[in-house]
Enzyme design. Structure first.
Site, PDB file in Angstrom:
ATOM      1  CB  SER A   1     -22.489  -9.139 -26.450  1.00  0.00           C
ATOM      2  OG  SER A   1     -21.499  -9.944 -25.825  1.00  0.00           O
ATOM      3  N   GLY A   2     -22.892 -12.351 -27.291  1.00  0.00           N
ATOM      4  CA  GLY A   2     -22.221 -13.459 -27.978  1.00  0.00           C
ATOM      5  C   GLY A   2     -20.761 -13.577 -27.596  1.00  0.00           C
ATOM      6  N   GLY A   3     -20.246 -12.591 -26.822  1.00  0.00           N
ATOM      7  CA  GLY A   3     -18.877 -12.676 -26.313  1.00  0.00           C
ATOM      8  C   GLY A   3     -18.813 -13.758 -25.237  1.00  0.00           C
ATOM      9  CB  VAL A   4     -15.990 -15.644 -23.676  1.00  0.00           C
ATOM     10  CG1 VAL A   4     -15.207 -14.514 -23.063  1.00  0.00           C
ATOM     11  CG2 VAL A   4     -15.883 -16.887 -22.808  1.00  0.00           C
ATOM     12  CG  ASP A   5     -17.163 -11.779 -20.272  1.00  0.00           C
ATOM     13  OD1 ASP A   5     -16.345 -12.709 -20.246  1.00  0.00           O
ATOM     14  OD2 ASP A   5     -16.838 -10.584 -20.323  1.00  0.00           O
ATOM     15  CB  SER A   6     -23.169 -12.300 -22.731  1.00  0.00           C
ATOM     16  OG  SER A   6     -22.828 -12.386 -24.082  1.00  0.00           O
TER      17      SER A   6
ATOM     18  CB  CYS B   1       5.140  -4.577   0.186  1.00  0.00           C
ATOM     19  SG  CYS B   1       6.030  -3.066  -0.169  1.00  0.00           S
ATOM     20  CE1 TYR B   2       1.140   0.938   5.435  1.00  0.00           C
ATOM     21  CE2 TYR B   2      -0.605  -0.667   5.061  1.00  0.00           C
ATOM     22  CZ  TYR B   2      -0.141   0.471   5.689  1.00  0.00           C
ATOM     23  OH  TYR B   2      -0.949   1.133   6.579  1.00  0.00           O
TER      24      TYR B   2
ATOM     25  CG  HIS C   1       5.268  -6.460  -4.503  1.00  0.00           C
ATOM     26  ND1 HIS C   1       4.020  -6.188  -3.986  1.00  0.00           N
ATOM     27  CD2 HIS C   1       6.040  -5.398  -4.198  1.00  0.00           C
ATOM     28  CE1 HIS C   1       4.035  -5.006  -3.398  1.00  0.00           C
ATOM     29  NE2 HIS C   1       5.251  -4.502  -3.522  1.00  0.00           N
TER      30      HIS C   1
ATOM     31  N   GLY D   1       0.832  -1.200   0.000  1.00  0.00           N
ATOM     32  CA  GLY D   1       0.000   0.000   0.000  1.00  0.00           C
ATOM     33  C   GLY D   1       0.861   1.243   0.000  1.00  0.00           C
TER      34      GLY D   1
ATOM     35  CD  GLU E   1       2.169  -9.074  -5.128  1.00  0.00           C
ATOM     36  OE1 GLU E   1       2.924  -9.845  -4.511  1.00  0.00           O
ATOM     37  OE2 GLU E   1       1.960  -7.897  -4.764  1.00  0.00           O
TER      38      GLU E   1
ATOM     39  CE  LYS F   1     -12.982 -11.589 -21.955  1.00  0.00           C
ATOM     40  NZ  LYS F   1     -14.137 -10.747 -21.762  1.00  0.00           N
TER      41      LYS F   1
END
Ligand code: XMP
Length: 520
Positions: free
Chosen positions: A224-229, A83-84, A168, A57, A170, A376
């Site tokens: 929308s036809g995208g992967v999410d929807s 870290c912090y 870090h 942070g 990560e 995603k």
């Protein structure tokens, strides 16, 4: 105790990364603000997490008098401070944090002062970003890692499951960072891995439909036809069947591949997909508009209008009225809206993103967002587990306003056609050379200028197409894709030969930041 790790967000720019890395290792992790953690810690013991990870942070421990004792009261709770976060832990247990005399930024060499962690060399490179440092380890703690500058880089408690890392683990620049994080989970927190595979994620997402399953409620999906929807609608169909109705708006700003994709989904999936053909109204309102924000607003507003109207007609015709709006909202959007820490404060509006944000209030619908805790890549895993085809799951993202934001300058039918035709050529060439999956997004943009050229033996004074190909993990940052010049040459030749009105093709070599992926 819940099988989940809480990532306590002290405002690090890497908080999302800690969460992602944890999940990649098979551990469920959720981001919470310190205030939320304090509230939840006061609640029943069963709802406590399996472990805590305290993020980095921007604040300075010696200058901040906030009382974080609630984090350390439960003696059995495993905690990793990064870290912090390590400095908060160090100070709480009696160590001294010294204010910014000798910071370390960027890569640093670290070495173990005792036997190294399994699979990690005695010396390794790690990513540092700190001004303050822990001067000495608190009593009961051992310093087991030191930096080449002689500063404390890692501490662990002799009596409690507590680990502190000044660097870090990560970020990618830390060598063996995943193994170090895994050491915390395995050896310090004693947590069994693989709690977080596609099946567990799906199970959690299915839980969101319990309010619909036992009732007569009907669900509307802005599709929308995208992967999410697609993934969220498929999960809905699997869970609540015909109660899920997908509406797809054809605003006339689609590419040939989008029409084929939707057609294929209609044929090959059991989803109930209605196509709303509304090109004329969008075009009528967009003709002559130059300003990017104005275009976005017109498209967004018109989308909501036509959607609402068509749903109302559907209700009258079919007698189906909706209670819920199903959306494929992802975790990064939730984090951005929930926590000012996570993004370093609410970012200024770069572009007004088009989604269906205004719909639920306007239509009096309750929101269903089963993917609100997923990234995603996790949605893609779930998509595959749901049996969706790989090419659907790894389809490039396509923005809600479509090619409306890829026509720089005035929108007109002939300019829409230029983007559609050039985009199709790029798409075909990517598929032919097996390059489609090697970039995150690839599209063409029509520029608002004419240049002089020669076609046949004649002077041409025509427009310019720009190719935009980028690599990215989540669209937040991106680099331009370095495909072979011979590939670009082939695409350029085809576009200038085959698309009327285009004499010049240019290649965008801008990363994000400072450029955005889309041009408008
Ligand atoms: P930018 O241009 O902001 O884009 O770097 C980042 C990612 O977001 C997509 N994008 C949108 N997606 N509605 C969407 O659904 C929008 O209004 C929108 N604008 C940009 C863009 O294609 C890229 O993947």
């Amino acid at each position: 105790m819940e099988a989940v790790t809480w990532i306590v967000d002290f405002g690090s720019q890497y908080t999302q990364l800690i969460t992602r890395r944890s999940r990649e290792l098979g551990y469920k992790a959720l981001i919470l603000t310190p205030e939320e953690v304090q509230k939840k810690m006061a609640g029943p013991k069963e709802s406590r997490p399996r472990a805590l990870i305290l993020s980095g942070g921007p604040k300075s421990v010696p200058e901040d008098s906030t009382d974080f004792s609630f984090l350390f009261e439960d003696e059995g709770l495993p905690i990793l401070g990064i870290c912090y976060g390590m400095q908060v832990m160090g100070q709480f247990f009696g160590g001294e944090v010294e204010r910014g005399r000798s910071g370390e930024y960027g890569k640093a060499r670290l070495r173990f002062l005792s036997r190294p962690i399994e699979h990690i060399p005695q010396e390794f490179t790690a990513w540092m970003s700190h001004g303050d440092h822990l001067k000495e380890a608190p009593e009961g703690f051992e310093t087991f890692l030191e930096s080449e500058n002689g500063l404390i880089a890692g501490i662990r408690s002799r009596h409690r499951p507590l680990l502190g890392l000044q660097f870090h683990p990560e970020v990618e620049h830390t060598e063996k960072g995943a193994e170090i994080l895994s050491y915390f989970y395995r050896e310090v927190a004693k947590a069994p891995s693989s709690e977080w595979a596609a099946e567990q994620m799906l199970e959690e997402a299915r839980g969101h439909f319990s309010c619909v399953r036992e009732t007569r409620a009907q669900v509307l999906c802005a599709f929308s036809g995208g992967v999410d929807s697609l993934a969220v609608a498929s999960l809905a169909h699997e869970t609540i069947g015909e109660k899920c109705h997908c509406f797809f708006v054809d605003h006339g700003l689609l590419r040939p591949q989008d029409h084929l994709h939707i057609q294929e989904l209609q044929e090959k999936t059991p989803l109930n997909i209605h196509i709303l053909r509304c090109r004329d109204i969008f075009l009528e309102r967009l003709i002559g508009i130059h300003d990017p924000e104005e275009k976005r607003k017109i498209i967004g507003k018109t989308f909501i209008e036509v959607f609402e109207r068509q749903v109302e007609e559907y209700r009258k015709r079919e007698g189906v009225s909706f209670d819920y709006l199903l959306q494929g909202t992802l975790y990064p959007d939730v984090i951005e809206s929930m926590s000012p820490h996570a993004t370093g404060g609410k970012s200024s509006t770069i572009k007004s993103h088009h989604n269906v944000g205004g719909l639920p209030e306007k239509m009096g619908l309750k929101l269903l967002e089963p993917f609100r805790f997923f990234f995603k890549d996790e949605v893609r895993q779930m998509g595959l587990a749901l049996g969706l085809e790989k090419k659907w799951v790894f389809r490039h993202p396509f923005p809600g306003p479509g090619i409306g934001i890829r026509i720089v300058g005035e929108v007109s039918p002939s300019r829409i056609e230029k983007v559609q035709a050039s985009d199709q050529i790029l798409f075909e060439e990517l598929m032919k050379k097996n390059l489609y999956e090697r970039c995150w997004q690839a599209f063409t943009v029509l520029l608002p200028l004419k240049t002089v050229g020669v076609k046949g033996d004649e002077r041409a004074y025509e427009e310019v197409i720009c190719l935009r190909l980028v690599n990215s993990v989540d669209g937040m940052t991106a680099s331009w894709t370095d495909f072979a010049a011979s590939f670009l040459a082939r695409v350029s030749t085809r576009i200038t030969n085959e698309v009327p009105g285009i004499t010049r093709v240019v290649y965008d070599i801008t990363s994000k930041p400072p450029g955005t992926i889309e041009w408008e």
